[in-house]
Write an enzyme that holds these catalytic residues in place. Structure first.
Site, short mmCIF file in Angstrom:
data_model
loop_
_atom_site.label_atom_id
_atom_site.label_comp_id
_atom_site.label_asym_id
_atom_site.label_seq_id
_atom_site.Cartn_x
_atom_site.Cartn_y
_atom_site.Cartn_z
N ILE A 147 2.37 7.05 9.14
CA ILE A 147 1.86 7.36 7.80
C ILE A 147 1.54 6.07 7.06
O ILE A 147 2.41 5.21 6.90
CB ILE A 147 2.89 8.16 6.98
N CYS A 148 0.29 5.91 6.60
CA CYS A 148 -0.13 4.77 5.80
C CYS A 148 0.22 3.47 6.54
O CYS A 148 -0.18 3.28 7.68
CB CYS A 148 0.51 4.85 4.41
N GLN A 149 0.99 2.57 5.94
CA GLN A 149 1.39 1.33 6.60
C GLN A 149 2.17 1.63 7.87
O GLN A 149 2.08 0.88 8.85
CB GLN A 149 2.24 0.49 5.64
#
Length: 355
Positions: A147-149
């Site tokens: 998720i994301c980073q």
């Protein structure tokens, strides 16, 4: 004319009285609303290394996938956003779909963590979590959802350890940092991470939050609170609003060394997309990612612009890669009705077809 004036006055007075009643009821609702329920899907702590904890969710159906899924969240916020609202929990949706789910909780860094590196997170903590699941289930490969980073970390991990990853799912993941679409990516190349870490040590969560607020200051600091008037007397909507507010401001500090490395390598040099990133002496080549990959982004994402994600299929080596664009924002990909209808079912279908 006098009659028109009297009618307008009476109408305005009636509206004012209705608003006062709504405000009074809203204050009562606000004082008594129960906004517990976040992070409540049953799970068990099964492994811990330093502050990193690995949880295993209790299955909610009998027929579950053979290959477990490990969720790797970003460092900047807490992972329970995936389980924020009982009726719109992505974790529950995945479990109801028969996915066997683990999730990493990075914890809250303290001063003694200041010198942890990206290598410590990726080749250390993530790899130890993967090894635990492999041993427990007696399998060679696991599924990973970043998720994301955490998605950026997951691509780096898979590039270096492809033999341990069966399928990779990435949600709102930045890989190509050359885009200047959105303030975060406009600022990134000019942010002096070394000076920030020199000043703070670990970068305070409040400092990071202030930066995110500046991305859309009116929406995030004015508009959303003004719009509260419309839902003050709705207990369920108020509970959801307060859960979100609690999560937004529950921001761990960022480990100084890892923060510097991420800022400099990604935002300044775009090393990962260029094929120039070296992690603990090993070159990170995204062409080494050859497993099936599902990439999902939000078309209205103001934190990770779509153009930071769209190049992924061309950068990796997988012949089985699908890019899905959802008409929602960064958080909406996880907590909206569209998430329940489109995002989670797509992930479940992707993983089950390749189990």
């Amino acid at each position: 004319m006098d009659n028109m004036f009297k009618m307008d006055y009476a109408q305005n007075l009636s509206q004012m009285m209705e608003t006062q009643k709504k405000m009074a009821k809203g204050l009562e609702t606000l004082m008594n609303v129960d906004y517990s329920g976040a992070n409540q899907t049953p799970k068990e702590l099964v492994f811990q290394m330093d502050k990193m904890k690995l949880y295993h969710y209790e299955p909610r159906v009998k027929d579950i996938t053979k290959t477990p899924l490990i969720v790797v969240y970003a460092l900047v916020n807490k992972e329970y956003m995936m389980d924020l609202q009982p009726d719109k929990s992505m974790m529950r949706k995945l479990l109801d779909g028969g996915i066997d789910v683990y999730i990493i909780d990075w914890g809250y860094p303290t001063a003694d963590d200041r010198y942890l590196t990206l290598g410590d997170y990726i080749n250390g903590y993530i790899d130890e979590a993967v090894e635990f699941v492999r041993r427990k289930h007696k399998i060679q490969k696991v599924n990973i959802m970043g998720i994301c980073q955490g998605g950026t970390f997951s691509f780096i991990y898979t590039s270096l350890h492809q033999e341990k990853v069966k399928n990779l799912v990435s949600l709102v993941t930045p890989i190509d940092f050359s885009t200047d679409d959105g303030l975060l990516f406009k600022w990134g190349p000019y942010l002096n991470a070394d000076k920030i870490v020199e000043a703070f040590g670990n970068v305070p969560g409040d400092f990071m939050n202030a930066g995110f607020v500046f991305l859309k200051p009116f929406d995030l600091m004015v508009d959303k609170y003004v719009s509260l008037i419309d839902i003050l007397d709705d207990e369920e909507k108020m509970a959801n609003f307060l859960r979100m507010e609690q999560w937004i401001f529950d921001s761990p500090d960022q480990v100084g060394q890892a923060y510097k490395e991420f800022q400099n390598e990604m935002y300044h040099n775009n090393s990962l997309a260029k094929g120039e990133l070296v992690l603990e002496g090993k070159k990170v080549d995204l062409k080494n990612v050859t497993c099936p990959v599902l990439v999902m982004l939000g078309k209205k994402d103001n934190q990770v612009p779509p153009d930071a994600t769209r190049p992924i299929p061309k950068l990796i080596g997988s012949k089985d890669c699908e890019l899905v664009e959802i008409d929602t924002g960064h958080i909406g990909l996880f907590v909206s009705g569209r998430s329940q209808r489109e995002v989670s079912p797509k992930i479940i279908k992707f993983l089950k077809e390749r189990d």
